[in-house]
Every structure is written in structure tokens, then in C-alpha cells.
Design a protein around this motif. Structure first.
Motif, PDB file in Angstrom:
ATOM      1  N   PHE A   1      26.440  42.300  25.926  1.00 58.82           N
ATOM      2  CA  PHE A   1      27.852  44.715  25.416  1.00 58.82           C
ATOM      3  C   PHE A   1      26.082  45.447  24.742  1.00 58.82           C
ATOM      4  O   PHE A   1      25.729  44.851  23.955  1.00 58.82           O
TER       5      PHE A   1
ATOM      6  N   SER B   1      28.805  41.331  16.880  1.00 60.51           N
ATOM      7  CA  SER B   1      30.087  40.828  16.597  1.00 60.51           C
ATOM      8  C   SER B   1      29.947  39.144  17.574  1.00 60.51           C
ATOM      9  O   SER B   1      29.422  39.584  18.618  1.00 60.51           O
ATOM     10  N   VAL B   2      30.723  38.251  17.582  1.00 63.84           N
ATOM     11  CA  VAL B   2      30.340  37.350  18.680  1.00 63.84           C
ATOM     12  C   VAL B   2      31.856  36.957  18.461  1.00 63.84           C
ATOM     13  O   VAL B   2      32.604  36.853  17.734  1.00 63.84           O
ATOM     14  N   TYR B   3      32.530  37.373  20.218  1.00 64.05           N
ATOM     15  CA  TYR B   3      33.608  36.871  20.680  1.00 64.05           C
ATOM     16  C   TYR B   3      33.093  35.646  21.358  1.00 64.05           C
ATOM     17  O   TYR B   3      32.619  35.186  22.825  1.00 64.05           O
TER      18      TYR B   3
ATOM     19  N   PRO C   1      36.451  38.628  14.759  1.00 62.94           N
ATOM     20  CA  PRO C   1      36.216  40.082  14.507  1.00 62.94           C
ATOM     21  C   PRO C   1      37.219  41.168  14.853  1.00 62.94           C
ATOM     22  O   PRO C   1      38.446  40.208  15.583  1.00 62.94           O
ATOM     23  N   THR C   2      37.464  42.389  15.309  1.00 61.14           N
ATOM     24  CA  THR C   2      38.028  42.801  16.056  1.00 61.14           C
ATOM     25  C   THR C   2      38.082  42.496  17.271  1.00 61.14           C
ATOM     26  O   THR C   2      37.793  42.509  17.849  1.00 61.14           O
ATOM     27  N   THR C   3      40.153  42.921  17.658  1.00 62.42           N
ATOM     28  CA  THR C   3      40.361  42.056  19.298  1.00 62.42           C
ATOM     29  C   THR C   3      39.807  43.346  19.918  1.00 62.42           C
ATOM     30  O   THR C   3      39.894  44.597  19.434  1.00 62.42           O
ATOM     31  N   LEU C   4      38.777  43.105  21.061  1.00 61.25           N
ATOM     32  CA  LEU C   4      38.337  44.061  21.989  1.00 61.25           C
ATOM     33  C   LEU C   4      39.467  42.999  23.214  1.00 61.25           C
ATOM     34  O   LEU C   4      38.786  42.095  23.496  1.00 61.25           O
TER      35      LEU C   4
ATOM     36  N   PRO D   1      38.244  44.862  26.647  1.00 64.44           N
ATOM     37  CA  PRO D   1      38.026  44.884  27.938  1.00 64.44           C
ATOM     38  C   PRO D   1      38.635  45.168  29.196  1.00 64.44           C
ATOM     39  O   PRO D   1      39.006  44.701  29.711  1.00 64.44           O
TER      40      PRO D   1
ATOM     41  N   PHE E   1      33.610  38.339  34.212  1.00 65.46           N
ATOM     42  CA  PHE E   1      32.232  38.329  33.243  1.00 65.46           C
ATOM     43  C   PHE E   1      31.967  36.733  33.977  1.00 65.46           C
ATOM     44  O   PHE E   1      29.835  36.527  34.067  1.00 65.46           O
TER      45      PHE E   1
ATOM     46  N   VAL F   1      40.090  46.958  19.871  1.00 66.17           N
ATOM     47  CA  VAL F   1      38.759  48.453  20.655  1.00 66.17           C
ATOM     48  C   VAL F   1      39.393  47.800  22.176  1.00 66.17           C
ATOM     49  O   VAL F   1      38.898  47.359  22.575  1.00 66.17           O
TER      50      VAL F   1
ATOM     51  N   LEU G   1      31.516  37.205  24.373  1.00 66.26           N
ATOM     52  CA  LEU G   1      31.003  38.165  24.814  1.00 66.26           C
ATOM     53  C   LEU G   1      30.046  38.572  23.425  1.00 66.26           C
ATOM     54  O   LEU G   1      31.601  38.324  22.404  1.00 66.26           O
TER      55      LEU G   1
ATOM     56  N   ASP H   1      36.914  34.943  35.341  1.00 69.57           N
ATOM     57  CA  ASP H   1      36.709  35.939  34.602  1.00 69.57           C
ATOM     58  C   ASP H   1      35.563  37.158  35.368  1.00 69.57           C
ATOM     59  O   ASP H   1      35.013  36.055  36.130  1.00 69.57           O
TER      60      ASP H   1
ATOM     61  N   SER I   1      40.556  41.876  30.341  1.00 70.83           N
ATOM     62  CA  SER I   1      39.883  40.230  29.284  1.00 70.83           C
ATOM     63  C   SER I   1      40.023  40.489  28.021  1.00 70.83           C
ATOM     64  O   SER I   1      40.121  41.599  27.261  1.00 70.83           O
ATOM     65  N   VAL I   2      41.514  40.051  27.453  1.00 68.46           N
ATOM     66  CA  VAL I   2      41.388  39.986  26.497  1.00 68.46           C
ATOM     67  C   VAL I   2      41.128  38.670  25.442  1.00 68.46           C
ATOM     68  O   VAL I   2      41.039  38.040  25.602  1.00 68.46           O
ATOM     69  N   TYR I   3      40.056  39.605  24.400  1.00 67.64           N
ATOM     70  CA  TYR I   3      38.978  38.904  22.828  1.00 67.64           C
ATOM     71  C   TYR I   3      40.245  39.509  21.608  1.00 67.64           C
ATOM     72  O   TYR I   3      39.678  39.960  20.876  1.00 67.64           O
TER      73      TYR I   3
ATOM     74  N   PRO J   1      38.243  33.323  27.715  1.00 67.67           N
ATOM     75  CA  PRO J   1      37.726  34.521  28.232  1.00 67.67           C
ATOM     76  C   PRO J   1      36.053  34.179  28.066  1.00 67.67           C
ATOM     77  O   PRO J   1      35.472  33.223  27.242  1.00 67.67           O
TER      78      PRO J   1
END
Lengths: 327, 327
Positions: free
Chosen positions: A23, A113-115, B96-99, B101, A71, B21, A99, A69, B113-115, A96
Motif C-alpha cells: 500500500f 510497517s509490515v503486516y 504494528p497498529t491493527t489494520l 482494509p 489480495f 486503522v 500487507l 482473500d 480482511s483483519v490484520y 491474510p
């Protein structure tokens, strides 16, 4: 196709490791929190290299894992459209698709940031190990090796590749956000290098691994000692340093070209470099081909175009100047 | 401020759980993979409710955990700007902060999706437990309870709240992507309900938990049996059903208003509902206040405006029609 294809091989190139969605912030900002709009791209260095290798006419498979998913579907579609074989692309319902939000930068290092998600879930199934046994070069990355179970899967595949006489290349891309512990990174990387023939660290990778203040030849010596046979260190604007296990040392003099977009220049270099090695070129000619493809990439915005003519690349490579270094 | 403030309390409201986010696709698409552009928002149902409660003049703290990253800074800034106390907002270097999309939809259920990241890392520090002991209502969500160590932290805080005579509310928001195992979800939720006074499930939550085909009163009976005293079931266009442990049953008749944006209507309802309960209103008047705030939210695009006048809301609530249900 214009490759010298070995009929005993299933693929010329098997890329093992991360495919991710990037992203990228629409506006250049210093910090991810400042970015309000993002554009998403199917990417990841290993998946990008697989696509570049296919664009150069190689028979390529991607051994990677995506989520179940949207992505993951996007990545399958993009990688497939580039001509990459998808039979080793795994889908996990456990996590997932990995991302990576990243800021667009005009200069300096982007904030990211790396998810981590499905890319870490790569399993050593029969398809994957069979492809590893029958691909001319099997490639992976430090990013991919940073998490289990992907790490064990990839190490097993590299072992199978070497047992079957194939070559292995590794991108020792290091970032503290992926590997918080440098000592841990170094130990795992060194263990992986017992399978590695070819590597292309950046100078930053070298500094993070072995400390600052050394000459390229000194950094290269570490990788040669770990077992690599061909070590190409990318020095950014300073060009590329090459050292081989037979004692050759060269330095490429970069051409002064106009820069449109440096994104993906490293992956472009890798693809010219490995394609030339697959075609039996010398390490020196291989980095010259890498330089040609990197320059094609840098001179235009966006990814490499499809169906690059490797004969033309190899011809242009002969025009790239180099210095022979004396030890 | 226009609340009836209890001087013995540190906060009127402590929200425990997720701040995230949200990456919302710029275009309405059916599948995340089809979305090329995204806009990011600081959100999460618990953080959104905290901001709404502050906008209604309550003294609010958010007990949540964000990453040590740009998105975490963004959340701190947005939540702080809404007037929420940040002394219980934790920062984790572990994740990292939960993200999340999510696709923009014109109708139907969005794809998302839940990261999961830092939101799961909430720790039971002294600040958090002290706030739990001294807040009029302590609120949490099933989402927040779905992962350790946040789950244990929150359960401990709810226990402390009840031991100190405070009330606890819980949003049993359920989605199979958060809790793949319904039986597991039900067991953990039931265990949490021993601390819960107030809950507002959606009809979908009820169906996923207890199966389809029952009357609202039958679903409510399950939550009352688990220990809740006030159960408000949101029925979408059909209004709201209320049941209390003293045997009251009411149904709100929704007003026919023009819908501009339903996003956040549930959190808006929650904020009117809980604010009225904090001010000593009856459960019936509380859901009527919830309905008023939800209608304010639905009639305009974007979040609730700051400094909503609760006296005005309570007056309007008296105009919301209801039916008394007989068991």
C-alpha cells in the motif's frame, strides 16, 4: 521465449518467498500516519523478481503463499498475467495476504510497517520440492527466511535443489523491522548460506551484518567464506562490486543515465544477472547484464515491460565498462 | 460538559478494546482485490464509541493498544482531538497498529480482511485497572476479547470494575473471520458475561450465537440468563428490542428519516444509550436516546459532530415512539 532451455528442467527459475500487497501512499510524506490515501500494488521482492524473470523469457514458478482473500486473488492474477507458473503458489486460510503500507518518498528512506500474514505459512508440499529439484536456479530472500514455517520449508527446498545439482541464489535483504535481532539474523543467514551459490547484498545489508567501515572486498569475503561462489555487492550510485570464489574481483562503472523511477531497480538487476548466469555467461558478464536491465528499469516509470529481448541485453552488456580489481 | 458528573469517579466511561486503522476502498467494489485506491481512517468500534461518548460531554478514557508506528500516532492524535483521555492508551513495540482494509459498499456486506496487531497486546497495568475501578461504565467488545493477552487483561479490568460497583457493557459483535470457532466464541463470551450489566447485540450476532428462527425476546433471554440486566437488540430497519432482568420488554418504532450514511450508526446508538444510562435514565429512555443519536448520525455524512447537547437529546428521546411487549 528466447532462453537456452534445458529440457531436463521443469523451470529455469523457482522463486521461493514473499508475495505481498504494497500500500503506497499517494502523496510523498515523512511518516505513514500523515498519509491519507494509498494505492495498492501486488508485489514483494521475490514475486517481483519472478515476474521480471518471466518477462525475460525464462520459465518461472513462484513458490509463495497468499491468503484466501481478495489480495491473494489479486497477486495470483498479476503474477499469472506476467507469465509465471502458479502451480507452486499456495493459499492459506490461516492468515491474510501479507500487507506492507509504505510512504512514497522523493528522497530518503520510506516509512513502512509490515503486516506479516500468509507469506510465512509456506508448506513443503510435493509440488514445491519437485519444482526445487528441477529448476535451474532456486532463489529466496532473507525476508522469507525470517519466519517459520516458511523458513524450514525454504531451507528444505534449497537442500533438495542442491542435491539435484541446481544452483541457489539468496537476497540477504535485511531490515531491523523484519529481524529485530541482528545476531539471530546472522546465524540463520549463515546456516542458509551452506546452500547458496549466488548472492547480491546491498552495501547497507553488508554494514548491518558485518559493521561499517570495510571495503566491498572485505564484505564479499564474508559471504564467500559462508559458501557463496558469486557475490555481487550493489553500491548504489557507486556501481556494483563482484567477487567470486575463484578469486576474480571486478567493479562496474555505472552509466550516467537519467533517472525516472528507481523503484524495483534492485529486482531488475537481479533478473538480468540471473538470466545471464542461466544462459551460461560468466559472473562478470552476468552483472553487466544485470546493470543493463536495471538501467532499462530506472529510465522509465513503472515495472519492466514484458518480453524483453535477452539477446539485445547481452549485447548491450558488452558495452558496460568495468575495472578489474587486484587483491 | 453537560453530564451529571460523579466526583468520586475518575471517568464516566472507560472503553477497553480495539483501536485500528481502517483502509476503506475509494470506489465501491465487491471484492478487496478489485480495489486499487484506499483512504485510511483512525477507527475501530471501541475507539469510535470512546470518541462519541466524549462528544456527548462524558469524561472518557480509552484503554487500548496501538503500535509504535505512524498509524499509532494517528490514532492517538484523532482520539485525543475528540477529547478522550489518553493515559490508558498503550503503545506496543511487539506488533504494528491493527489494520482493517474494507471495501466501500453501496449495499450488501463489505469485504474485509483483519490484520490483527497491537490491539491484542493490551496489558493490565496499574493505570488501566485504576481507571476500571473508577469509571461509571466500563465497556468492551467481543472483537477485543478474541485474542490474548488482551482478553485476560480486559476480563481482569471488568472484574475490578464490578468489584468497585461500576457497570459493565459489552458489544458482542461477532464475525466468523474474527472467531472461526462459534463454540469457542460462545464459551468465552458467556464467561465474560458474568461481569456484564448492559449489552446490545445485533440480530446477526444473535443468529450466529443461538441459531436462526427465534423471536427477539428469545434471544434476549439467553443474554439475561448469562447475567445481563439490560439487553437491547438492534433489528436494523425494524428498530430496537429491549428486555431487562426485571421483565420489561419494549420495542422502538424507528422514525422514517432520510439516510445519508449508515456507517457508525451502531456506535452512535451505543453512545446515546450509555450516556442516558450514566445520567440515571431508565433502560427504555436510554434506548430512545440511543435512537436519537443514531438518527443524527444517519442523517449526515461523516462522524458525529463534537459537543452534542445531551439535554436536547434526552428531550427528543421522549418523542421516540415505543411499544410495550407482553411476554
Amino acid at each position: 521465449m528466447n532462453s537456452i532451455q534445458n529440457p531436463h528442467l521443469k523451470f529455469d527459475f523457482l522463486a521461493l518467498g514473499e508475495s505481498v500487497v504494497d500500500f503506497i501512499s499517494s502523496d510523498p510524506v515523512a511518516n505513514l500516519g500523515e498519509a491519507a490515501h494509498f494505492e495498492r500494488f501486488a508485489g514483494g521482492q521475490v514475486a517481483n523478481l519472478a515476474m521480471n524473470m518471466a518477462r525475460l523469457g525464462n520459465r518461472v514458478a513462484l513458490g509463495s503463499c497468499v491468503g484466501e482473500d481478495g489480495f491473494g486473488q489479486l497477486i495470483r492474477q498479476k503474477v499469472g498475467a506476467a507469465g509465471v507458473d502458479l502451480s507452486c503458489l499456495q493459499i492459506s486460510s490461516e492468515a491474510p495476504t501479507t500487507l506492507i503500507p509504505v510512504t512514497r518518498t522523493t528522497r530518503g528512506t520510506p516509512d513502512f510497517s509490515v503486516y506479516r500474514g500468509a507469506d510465512t505459512c509456506l508448506q513443503p508440499n510435493e509440488n514445491l520440492l519437485d519444482a526445487a529439484a528441477h529448476s535451474g536456479i532456486v532463489h529466496t530472500s532473507a525476508f522469507a527466511l525470517s519466519r517459520e514455517p516458511a523458513r524450514s520449508t525454504i531451507l528444505q527446498a534449497l537442500e533438495v535443489a542442491r542435491q539435484n545439482g541446481q544452483r541457489v541464489s539468496l537476497d540477504p535483504n535485511f531490515h531491523p523491522r523484519i529481524w529485530p535481532d541482528v545476531a539471530d539474523f546472522k546465524a540463520i543467514l549463515q546456516a542458509a548460506f551452506r546452500y547458496v551459490n549466488i548472492t547480491k547484498p546491498s552495501l547497507d545489508d553488508c554494514i548491518r551484518l558485518f559493521g561499517a567501515g570495510f571495503e566491498p572486498a572485505e564484505y564479499a569475503a564474508h559471504f564467500l567464506q559462508w559458501g557463496a561462489e558469486i557475490v555481487a555487492i550493489s553500491l548504489g550510485a557507486e556501481g556494483t562490486f563482484l567477487a567470486t570464489h575463484t578469486g576474480e574481483q571486478y567493479r562496474l562503472v555505472p552509466n550516467l543515465i537519467s533517472v525516472a523511477d528507481v523503484t524495483g531497480a534492485g529486482d531488475a538487476f537481479w533478473s538480468g544477472f540471473l538470466t545471464a548466469l542461466l544462459d551460461g555467461h560468466s559472473p562478470l558478464d552476468a552483472i553487466r547484464s544485470g546493470q543493463v536491465v536495471a538501467e532499462i528499469k530506472i529510465s522509465r516509470i513503472g515495472p519492466l515491460t514484458a518480453n524483453l529481448d535477452r539477446t539485445e541485453i547481452f549485447s548491450k552488456a558488452q558495452l558496460i565498462q568495468y575495472q578489474t580489481c587486484h587483491m
